[in-house]
Structure formats: C-alpha cells, structure tokens
Design an enzyme around this catalytic site. Structure first.
Site, short mmCIF file in Angstrom:
data_model
loop_
_atom_site.label_atom_id
_atom_site.label_comp_id
_atom_site.label_asym_id
_atom_site.label_seq_id
_atom_site.Cartn_x
_atom_site.Cartn_y
_atom_site.Cartn_z
N LYS A 35 -1.74 -33.61 -26.46
CA LYS A 35 -0.70 -33.28 -25.70
C LYS A 35 -0.34 -34.81 -24.89
O LYS A 35 -1.10 -35.72 -24.86
CB LYS A 35 -0.68 -32.31 -24.59
CG LYS A 35 -1.88 -32.33 -23.51
CD LYS A 35 -2.25 -31.19 -22.67
CE LYS A 35 -3.47 -31.56 -21.90
NZ LYS A 35 -3.88 -30.10 -21.25
N TYR A 64 2.12 -59.65 -1.62
CA TYR A 64 2.99 -59.02 -0.86
C TYR A 64 2.23 -58.38 0.24
O TYR A 64 1.09 -58.00 -0.03
CB TYR A 64 3.74 -57.91 -1.71
CG TYR A 64 4.76 -58.08 -2.26
CD1 TYR A 64 5.96 -58.67 -2.02
CD2 TYR A 64 4.62 -57.71 -3.87
CE1 TYR A 64 6.98 -59.03 -2.95
CE2 TYR A 64 5.88 -58.04 -4.64
CZ TYR A 64 6.93 -58.64 -4.07
OH TYR A 64 8.04 -59.21 -4.86
C1 LIG Z 1 -5.42 -30.23 -21.71
C2 LIG Z 1 -5.92 -29.12 -22.17
C3 LIG Z 1 -7.24 -29.09 -22.70
C4 LIG Z 1 -8.20 -30.49 -22.70
O1 LIG Z 1 -8.69 -30.59 -21.59
P1 LIG Z 1 -9.56 -31.92 -21.43
O2 LIG Z 1 -10.18 -31.81 -20.11
O3 LIG Z 1 -8.78 -33.05 -21.63
O4 LIG Z 1 -10.67 -31.64 -22.43
C5 LIG Z 1 -7.74 -27.89 -23.24
N1 LIG Z 1 -7.22 -26.58 -23.18
C6 LIG Z 1 -6.10 -26.64 -22.51
C7 LIG Z 1 -5.22 -25.26 -22.06
C8 LIG Z 1 -5.23 -27.80 -21.95
O5 LIG Z 1 -4.10 -27.79 -21.29
#
Ligand SMILES: *Cc1c(COP(=O)(O)O)cnc(C)c1O
Length: 356
Positions: free
Chosen positions: A35, A253
């Site tokens: 994702k 800054y």
């Molecule tokens: C993002 C996600 C994962 C992966 O999580 P990590 O901590 O990056 O391993 C697994 N299951 C779901 C439903 C997620 O949204």
C-alpha cells in the site's frame, strides 16, 4: 545537471527481506503489503523484488490495476475493502480479493452483479477498534456472507494494535478465537511485528509490510538488528556548499544553532520539500563522506545543514546519505519523533528515484 538528491531502491534487499519473512513464517502464505505506493518505494520499482510473494495487499483500486498491468496474475487483497458499488465492478474485472469489515459492504455485495465469485477476508475487530465486526457480531456476519451468491472463499482476518509493543497480542488473540470459534476458513492475522515476534499468530496467511522495506515495526533499529533485514531505500545527496564559521555564529532560519567554536558547516541539497522531516532536531544523524555526523540548525525547504567536524576532508560534492544502507531510517525517524514508515511514505514527488 539535476539537483544531486536522489533515492535508490535496492531490489536485492526487497527479495532478501521477503525471504526473511518466509523464514520467520515458513508455514504461512504471504500477502506482501505494498500500500501507499509500496511504502513510498514505488509499486513498479518494488514489484521485481517482491514477485516471489503469494499475494499483494494494498488499498487503492488504481494500484491493484497497475499490478495487473505489471503482469501479476496472483492474488491481490484490498486491505480496507471497497467504498462504492461501482468499486465491485473493478474488483470483478481484476479478480481482486477484498476485505469486508461492515454491513454496508456486505449489502453492496448482495446487490452486485458479478461475473464470478469474489473471495473475501471477513474482518474482525478484535480490539484495535478501527475496522471490523466485534467478536460477538462476527458469526452473524459470516453467516450472512456465506449466503451471498457472489462471495467465494471467506478468510477470517484481524489486525493487531500492539504486536510490536509491551501489551502484545494475547488479548486480541483471545478475542479473535472467541469470535471465530467453530467457523471454518483460512486465518490471516499477522503484520510484520507479529511475523517477527508472535509465531503463535502466523496461521494461514501473514501480511508483512514494513519488514519488507528493511525497517523496524517498532521504529527501533536495534529490534531488527539480528533479523538480517536490509534497508530497501537509500536517500542520498551531496554537499553543495561549505561554510567555515566563527564561534558565536548561528546557522539557518531562526538561528536555532550557534557554533561554540570555529567550525565547518556542510550544506546538503535535501529539505522538507523532499520529504525530510522539518521537525528533525539538532543531532539527527547524517552520513557525510562515509562518516556519521549530525544535523545542526533548522531543516529548510530545499536544504539542511550538518556539522563537518568529524569529516575534515569533506567538501562540495561529498556524498551524503540521509538514510539507507549505512544509516537506518529508524535512527533518523526516532530522532524526529516518528517511525521509519512515515519517512519512507513521505518521499516527495520531486525526488528522482531509481531501482538497482
Ligand atoms: C499496513 C497493514 C499491514 C502491514 O503492516 P506492517 O506493520 O507494515 O507490517 C498488515 N495488515 C493490514 C490490514 C495493514 O493495513
């Protein structure tokens, strides 16, 4: 010449990390979670390194379509499910598996006209309180899903809130088992932290994300030191200027840093508009010329400044690593009060990225 800032995606590291997920969960199939454009690495760039997976997990229909275009014919899981009835046409066209976490989604599936059954992952809220049916309502949801003609296989799914933390997963495992008792079907529970640290939760499918990119689910580098995971992204730049300042001179800054002695300051082509966190304080690690040194002064939009005291040979053109193979992203993240996940996802569009 373009600006000297760029990111490199290490295909071999992705493949190595996927193999390590398999080593930790040898009996489970893997949803490689890609994702958010493969956690900022780029879906198309990450795909070659991860193609030995059993399936891919993501959120966007567009990313799912892109994976099909890249030639992936295996399972694709929509981790958040879908939002509109028209999404189901896309799910059908691309043969996607979808999470189902609420009655509205079940209703849309009941009304849908599908060319073939869609496999679903029925999500239980076992304590995270974000998505899913409570253990008490789970069986009824499963019965209802089972009666839907357009639904094929039903996998039981939940997600952990504290698999990387002291509270752990026992309370959620207990809730999950209570809600799923006597219900047939494969189980999918484990994120990266549970893959690494909770073998009792591996079950049929695991869903590693962050570990595939070589960062720690806890945000603490030391926690993955013995795993063999390797950083999959290096963010690198160069010194574009050097200032020799006197004691009492301030840098950048807000004049937030004042030199205590005469010192050399390196100016790096990388700023918050590139995705480097502006909140990173003085002392955040940066590698210059192979030497670990530290950020001084405020991060600006296009530049940041570093202390060159430990690297007297450094000058304009010297290589700078902001994070990557030699500097764990979680070290930078923890200094900035966040986790590696956020930094890798936040790489800005203007940063050129290439895979090697
Ligand atoms: C993002 C996600 C994962 C992966 O999580 P990590 O901590 O990056 O391993 C697994 N299951 C779901 C439903 C997620 O949204």
């Amino acid at each position: 010449m373009p600006r000297p800032l760029s990111a490199t995606i290490h295909t071999a590291a992705l493949a190595n990390n996927l193999a390590i997920a398999r080593k930790y969960a040898p009996k489970s199939k893997i949803w490689a979670v890609v994702k958010a454009n493969a956690y900022g690495h780029g879906l198309a760039r990450a795909f070659p390194g991860l193609r030995a997976t059993d399936g891919f997990g993501l959120l966007d229909l567009e990313e799912a379509a892109k994976l099909r275009e890249l030639g992936w014919a295996g399972p694709i899981l929509l981790l958040e499910g879908f939002f509109r009835p028209t999404d189901i046409d896309v799910i059908d066209r691309y043969s996607l598996t979808t999470a189902v976490h609420c009655d509205e989604q079940l209703r849309m599936l009941e009304m849908a006209r599908l060319s073939k059954p869609v496999n679903i992952q029925l999500k239980m809220n076992s304590g995270m309180n974000r998505l899913g049916y409570t253990p008490e309502k789970f069986r009824a949801a499963w019965e209802r899903a089972r009666a839907v003609q357009g639904i094929g296989q039903i996998t039981l799914m939940t997600h952990f809130s504290d698999a990387d933390a002291p509270r752990g997963i026992a309370h959620q495992l207990e809730a999950f088992e209570r809600g799923a008792e006597g219900i047939a079907g494969a189980r999918s529970l484990a994120n990266s932290a549970a893959v690494l640290w909770h073998p009792d939760a591996h079950c049929d499918w695991v869903r590693p994300g962050i570990m595939l990119y070589g960062a720690s689910p806890s945000g603490v580098t030391a926690d993955i030191a013995d795993t063999g995971l390797k950083p999959a992204m290096t963010l690198q730049s160069e010194l574009i200027a050097v200032q020799t300042v006197d004691a009492g001179s301030s840098i950048g800054y807000g004049s937030t840093y004042t030199a205590g002695t005469s010192m050399r300051i390196g100016v790096v082509a990388c700023g918050y508009a590139d995705g480097y966190p502006r909140v990173a304080p003085e002392g955040t690690p940066v590698i210059v010329d192979g030497v670990r040194t530290r950020l001084v002064g405020r991060v600006s939009m296009d530049m940041l400044t570093v202390d060159l005291t430990p690297c007297p040979g450094a000058g304009i053109g010297s290589r700078v690593e902001l994070w990557g193979g030699n500097l764990p992203i979680d070290d930078v993240a923890s200094s900035a009060g966040t986790i590696g996940y956020e930094l890798m996802c936040a790489i800005a569009l203007r940063v050129p990225v290439r895979a090697e």
